[in-house]
Design a protein around this motif. Sequence first.
Motif, PDB file in Angstrom:
ATOM      1  N   PRO A 142       0.809  -1.231   0.000  1.00 21.10           N
ATOM      2  CA  PRO A 142       0.000   0.000   0.000  1.00 21.10           C
ATOM      3  C   PRO A 142       0.835   1.271   0.000  1.00 21.10           C
ATOM      4  N   VAL A 143       2.056   1.204   0.506  1.00 23.57           N
ATOM      5  CA  VAL A 143       2.899   2.396   0.548  1.00 23.57           C
ATOM      6  C   VAL A 143       3.184   2.909  -0.860  1.00 23.57           C
ATOM      7  N   ILE A 144       3.339   1.993  -1.798  1.00 22.06           N
ATOM      8  CA  ILE A 144       3.656   2.390  -3.172  1.00 22.06           C
ATOM      9  C   ILE A 144       2.463   3.088  -3.825  1.00 22.06           C
ATOM     10  N   LEU A 145       1.252   2.678  -3.471  1.00 27.98           N
ATOM     11  CA  LEU A 145       0.057   3.231  -4.121  1.00 27.98           C
ATOM     12  C   LEU A 145      -0.431   4.511  -3.469  1.00 27.98           C
ATOM     13  N   ALA A 146      -0.017   4.805  -2.253  1.00 31.75           N
ATOM     14  CA  ALA A 146      -0.584   5.931  -1.507  1.00 31.75           C
ATOM     15  C   ALA A 146      -0.289   7.264  -2.190  1.00 31.75           C
ATOM     16  N   VAL A 147       0.955   7.476  -2.597  1.00 28.57           N
ATOM     17  CA  VAL A 147       1.320   8.757  -3.209  1.00 28.57           C
ATOM     18  C   VAL A 147       0.645   8.953  -4.566  1.00 28.57           C
ATOM     19  N   PRO A 148       0.649   7.957  -5.479  1.00 30.74           N
ATOM     20  CA  PRO A 148      -0.114   8.150  -6.732  1.00 30.74           C
ATOM     21  C   PRO A 148      -1.599   8.410  -6.499  1.00 30.74           C
ATOM     22  N   GLN A 149      -2.189   7.732  -5.524  1.00 33.45           N
ATOM     23  CA  GLN A 149      -3.598   7.981  -5.226  1.00 33.45           C
ATOM     24  C   GLN A 149      -3.814   9.405  -4.745  1.00 33.45           C
ATOM     25  N   TYR A 150      -2.895   9.902  -3.945  1.00 36.15           N
ATOM     26  CA  TYR A 150      -3.015  11.286  -3.482  1.00 36.15           C
ATOM     27  C   TYR A 150      -2.923  12.261  -4.653  1.00 36.15           C
ATOM     28  N   LEU A 151      -2.002  12.027  -5.573  1.00 41.89           N
ATOM     29  CA  LEU A 151      -1.850  12.929  -6.723  1.00 41.89           C
ATOM     30  C   LEU A 151      -3.084  12.903  -7.616  1.00 41.89           C
ATOM     31  N   LEU A 152      -3.660  11.725  -7.815  1.00 46.03           N
ATOM     32  CA  LEU A 152      -4.860  11.627  -8.647  1.00 46.03           C
ATOM     33  C   LEU A 152      -6.038  12.356  -8.003  1.00 46.03           C
ATOM     34  N   LEU A 153      -6.232  12.156  -6.708  1.00 42.47           N
ATOM     35  CA  LEU A 153      -7.339  12.821  -6.023  1.00 42.47           C
ATOM     36  C   LEU A 153      -7.100  14.318  -5.864  1.00 42.47           C
ATOM     37  N   ALA A 154      -5.835  14.715  -5.796  1.00 51.81           N
ATOM     38  CA  ALA A 154      -5.538  16.143  -5.743  1.00 51.81           C
ATOM     39  C   ALA A 154      -5.901  16.817  -7.059  1.00 51.81           C
ATOM     40  N   GLU A 155      -5.688  16.104  -8.177  1.00 51.39           N
ATOM     41  CA  GLU A 155      -6.092  16.654  -9.475  1.00 51.39           C
ATOM     42  C   GLU A 155      -7.602  16.808  -9.565  1.00 51.39           C
ATOM     43  N   ASP A 157      -9.426  17.514  -6.999  1.00 56.27           N
ATOM     44  CA  ASP A 157      -9.792  18.402  -5.906  1.00 56.27           C
ATOM     45  C   ASP A 157     -10.651  17.673  -4.861  1.00 56.27           C
ATOM     46  N   LEU A 158     -10.236  16.436  -4.523  1.00 56.08           N
ATOM     47  CA  LEU A 158     -10.977  15.632  -3.553  1.00 56.08           C
ATOM     48  C   LEU A 158     -10.188  15.345  -2.286  1.00 56.08           C
ATOM     49  N   THR A 159      -8.974  15.881  -2.186  1.00 54.92           N
ATOM     50  CA  THR A 159      -8.209  15.637  -0.972  1.00 54.92           C
ATOM     51  C   THR A 159      -8.843  16.354   0.218  1.00 54.92           C
ATOM     52  N   ASP A 160      -8.528  15.875   1.416  1.00 51.86           N
ATOM     53  CA  ASP A 160      -9.086  16.396   2.658  1.00 51.86           C
ATOM     54  C   ASP A 160     -10.620  16.329   2.652  1.00 51.86           C
ATOM     55  N   SER A 161     -11.135  15.204   2.165  1.00 52.71           N
ATOM     56  CA  SER A 161     -12.576  14.961   2.166  1.00 52.71           C
ATOM     57  C   SER A 161     -12.810  13.493   2.509  1.00 52.71           C
ATOM     58  N   TYR A 162     -14.047  13.181   2.856  1.00 48.06           N
ATOM     59  CA  TYR A 162     -14.369  11.790   3.152  1.00 48.06           C
ATOM     60  C   TYR A 162     -14.174  10.903   1.927  1.00 48.06           C
ATOM     61  N   ALA A 163     -14.449  11.447   0.746  1.00 45.84           N
ATOM     62  CA  ALA A 163     -14.298  10.665  -0.486  1.00 45.84           C
ATOM     63  C   ALA A 163     -12.845  10.285  -0.742  1.00 45.84           C
ATOM     64  N   SER A 164     -11.905  11.120  -0.305  1.00 44.72           N
ATOM     65  CA  SER A 164     -10.497  10.816  -0.544  1.00 44.72           C
ATOM     66  C   SER A 164     -10.053   9.561   0.202  1.00 44.72           C
ATOM     67  N   VAL A 165     -10.729   9.218   1.297  1.00 46.82           N
ATOM     68  CA  VAL A 165     -10.411   7.996   2.022  1.00 46.82           C
ATOM     69  C   VAL A 165     -11.254   6.828   1.522  1.00 46.82           C
ATOM     70  N   LEU A 166     -12.495   7.086   1.125  1.00 44.38           N
ATOM     71  CA  LEU A 166     -13.392   6.006   0.711  1.00 44.38           C
ATOM     72  C   LEU A 166     -13.074   5.480  -0.687  1.00 44.38           C
ATOM     73  N   LEU A 167     -12.834   6.373  -1.640  1.00 41.98           N
ATOM     74  CA  LEU A 167     -12.680   5.941  -3.034  1.00 41.98           C
ATOM     75  C   LEU A 167     -11.544   4.941  -3.240  1.00 41.98           C
ATOM     76  N   PRO A 168     -10.341   5.161  -2.696  1.00 39.36           N
ATOM     77  CA  PRO A 168      -9.282   4.169  -2.923  1.00 39.36           C
ATOM     78  C   PRO A 168      -9.553   2.818  -2.271  1.00 39.36           C
ATOM     79  N   LEU A 169     -10.498   2.761  -1.340  1.00 43.17           N
ATOM     80  CA  LEU A 169     -10.752   1.518  -0.619  1.00 43.17           C
ATOM     81  C   LEU A 169     -11.805   0.651  -1.278  1.00 43.17           C
ATOM     82  N   ILE A 170     -12.511   1.184  -2.278  1.00 42.80           N
ATOM     83  CA  ILE A 170     -13.609   0.427  -2.882  1.00 42.80           C
ATOM     84  C   ILE A 170     -13.089  -0.779  -3.643  1.00 42.80           C
TER      85      ILE A 170
END
Length: 302
Positions: A142-155, A157-170
């Motif tokens: 999971p460490v390898i995927l965390a940073v790319p997931q953050y960059l994608l969600l930052a693009e 504009d979903l970071t610092d939201s509930y969706a930013s934690v839920l979407l990668p877990l689906i």
Amino acid sequence: MSSTLALRKAAPAAGTTPGTAQGPPVRRRVALVPTAVLLLGALYCLLPVAWVVIASTKSGSELFSTFTFLPGSGFTDNIKDLSAYRDGVYWTWMANSALYSGLGALLSTAVSALSGYALAVYRFRGRESIFNVLMAGVLMPPVILAVPQYLLLAEADLTDSYASVLLPLILSPYGIYLARIYAAAAVPPDVVEAGRMDGAGEWRIFTRIALPMMVPGLVTVFLFQFVAVWNNFLLPYIMLSDDEKFPITLGLFTLLEQGANTPALYTLVITGALLAIVPLVALFLVIQRFWSLDLLSGAVKS
């Protein structure tokens, strides 16, 4: 004749000493090794839990001044102080963890059920390639995927939201893998073909025929995913900055960091860690009951 038989029964076996216990002592000694290993493993796992339970009963002055496994007298005060800390932010963290874990596990189980059923029942080009990619995702840390997931969600504009934690877990590769293995074993192809011959559509076959057969396996997927999300720390740590949206893992981490300057907070962290275990234990006990019933009913129906 009877006296001869009695003498033969009473006579010791060749190569043994009269009056000694018979049996292979070497095998008995070997059988004790796995038991000892299991006991050591259980002790290794349960000792930290026992420490947390006992330490949560101690007040701030007792925590560092009394024997480690000697119970204290401040458990009730610790709970009151934890609930009063920042107007009950701890329970907000608990509610957030329940939201992330419950909703995330439900969505992940639904996606895993659909994907696993499709990979198990249907034959289409590229099926094995898709499954191999999913298996590679199981092996991906999971460490390898965390940073790319953050960059994608930052693009997006979903970071610092509930969706930013839920979407990668689906999407759970391991959940899809379990669902496919269970669907292949629990859903007979003849039953699916019979449903098609009766005129049922593919969605109706899945929801009315295949899904009830897959319930015990999906309960396992839900339990694994719920525990994984509840204990997840890295993804919320990267995605969230508002502590009102923190899960319990990240909230206790921030509380522990503050405890370096305020040692009185250590008792709150320990008490909070103990209370954070309770929902997992309760969920496991409840789901285990339905899990056993589903397995038994499936065995009777088969």
